[in-house]
Design an enzyme around this catalytic site. Sequence first.
Site, PDB file in Angstrom:
ATOM      1  CG  HIS A  39     -11.911  -0.083  12.884  1.00  6.18           C
ATOM      2  ND1 HIS A  39     -12.960   0.738  12.498  1.00  6.18           N
ATOM      3  CD2 HIS A  39     -12.001  -0.191  14.234  1.00  6.18           C
ATOM      4  CE1 HIS A  39     -13.648   1.114  13.578  1.00  6.18           C
ATOM      5  NE2 HIS A  39     -13.084   0.562  14.644  1.00  6.18           N
ATOM      6  CG  ASP A  61     -11.424  -0.818  17.768  1.00  3.94           C
ATOM      7  OD1 ASP A  61     -11.550  -1.640  16.846  1.00  3.94           O
ATOM      8  OD2 ASP A  61     -12.198   0.146  17.932  1.00  3.94           O
ATOM      9  CG  HIS A 111     -13.896  -1.846  22.525  1.00  2.36           C
ATOM     10  ND1 HIS A 111     -13.799  -2.606  21.381  1.00  2.36           N
ATOM     11  CD2 HIS A 111     -13.796  -0.551  22.108  1.00  2.36           C
ATOM     12  CE1 HIS A 111     -13.653  -1.806  20.337  1.00  2.36           C
ATOM     13  NE2 HIS A 111     -13.650  -0.554  20.743  1.00  2.36           N
ATOM     14  CG  HIS A 161      -9.316   1.208  21.826  1.00  2.00           C
ATOM     15  ND1 HIS A 161      -9.040   2.249  20.985  1.00  2.00           N
ATOM     16  CD2 HIS A 161     -10.605   0.854  21.584  1.00  2.00           C
ATOM     17  CE1 HIS A 161     -10.125   2.514  20.253  1.00  2.00           C
ATOM     18  NE2 HIS A 161     -11.080   1.690  20.606  1.00  2.00           N
ATOM     19  CG  HIS A 184     -15.211   2.732  21.689  1.00  2.00           C
ATOM     20  ND1 HIS A 184     -13.889   2.641  21.304  1.00  2.00           N
ATOM     21  CD2 HIS A 184     -15.243   3.570  22.758  1.00  2.00           C
ATOM     22  CE1 HIS A 184     -13.153   3.406  22.116  1.00  2.00           C
ATOM     23  NE2 HIS A 184     -13.949   3.971  22.998  1.00  2.00           N
ATOM     24  CG  ASP A 187     -16.905   1.984  16.377  1.00  2.00           C
ATOM     25  OD1 ASP A 187     -16.752   2.069  17.617  1.00  2.00           O
ATOM     26  OD2 ASP A 187     -15.943   1.877  15.593  1.00  2.00           O
ATOM     27  CG  HIS A 188     -16.391  -2.137  18.339  1.00  2.00           C
ATOM     28  ND1 HIS A 188     -15.572  -3.095  17.794  1.00  2.00           N
ATOM     29  CD2 HIS A 188     -15.852  -0.943  17.989  1.00  2.00           C
ATOM     30  CE1 HIS A 188     -14.569  -2.510  17.165  1.00  2.00           C
ATOM     31  NE2 HIS A 188     -14.713  -1.196  17.264  1.00  2.00           N
TER      32      HIS A 188
HETATM   33 ZN    ZN Z   1     -13.032   1.283  19.758  1.00  2.00          ZN
END
Ligand code: ZN
Length: 256
Positions: free
Chosen positions: A172, A134, A56, A115, A58, A60-61
């Site tokens: 995570h 996530d 996805h 998400h 985001h 942080d990915h």
């Molecule tokens: Zn995420």
Amino acid sequence: MTISIHQYLCLSDNYGALVHDSTTGATACIDVPEAGPSLAALAERGWTLTDILITHHHSDHIQGVPEVKAKFPNAKIWGPAKDAGRIPFLDRQVNEGDTANVGSLRAKVIETPGHTLGHIAYHFEEDAVAFCGDTLFSLGCGRVFENSHAVMWSSLAKLAALPGETRIYCGHEYTAANGRFAVTIEPGNPVLKARIEEIAKLRAEGRPTVPTSIVAELAANPFLRVEEPVVQEAVGLRGAEPAAVFGELRTRKDRF
Ligand SMILES: [Zn+2]
């Protein structure tokens, strides 16, 4: 079995993973939260990156993708067609039921919106492994940012229907915090209690609590147990629709 998986920590609590096909030498990064640890993991094993599989949009990915791609310019970047506008560097846009290939390994794409609108999971069916980003966490699930609770619930239900032995890799390390919430919902669940003890031991040793498995999550993760009367009663919704129970649980967890 020709699949090897190496999971490593990125940023503070993100997991990156390498998937390696020993038959062809192909290697994929599953998301790139951070370039440094991903490049170090590849170098440590002497693996050459051939693919990047994104769950996805985001940051942080995906924020490590450009730096990793610069080092491995031939690596193909796979990701959700529905979020191609927010993941500008995709070489292969995939939808529900498509297959992402890592050498001879095959990952079926499962769309898991909730998400984010375009979130996808990768199911290496023949190897009984799924990367869920996530969407599903051990003892928890991702926050519902871009869809309704009902949509997120149907995504989780798709993952819950995978074969029980499927190893589940999550985006995570949130398991200890998830356990603190889960036990408020099902304080009498012996499987949950045992898992919480195991988590404490693993974390004290600095070890990861994931991968988990579908069968383990079905027994202890309240978000997959919304059809259990004990979970419904805990949120005052005995006999309610699963999506409604899920929504109430998720709302409580957001405030927890
Ligand atoms: Zn995420």
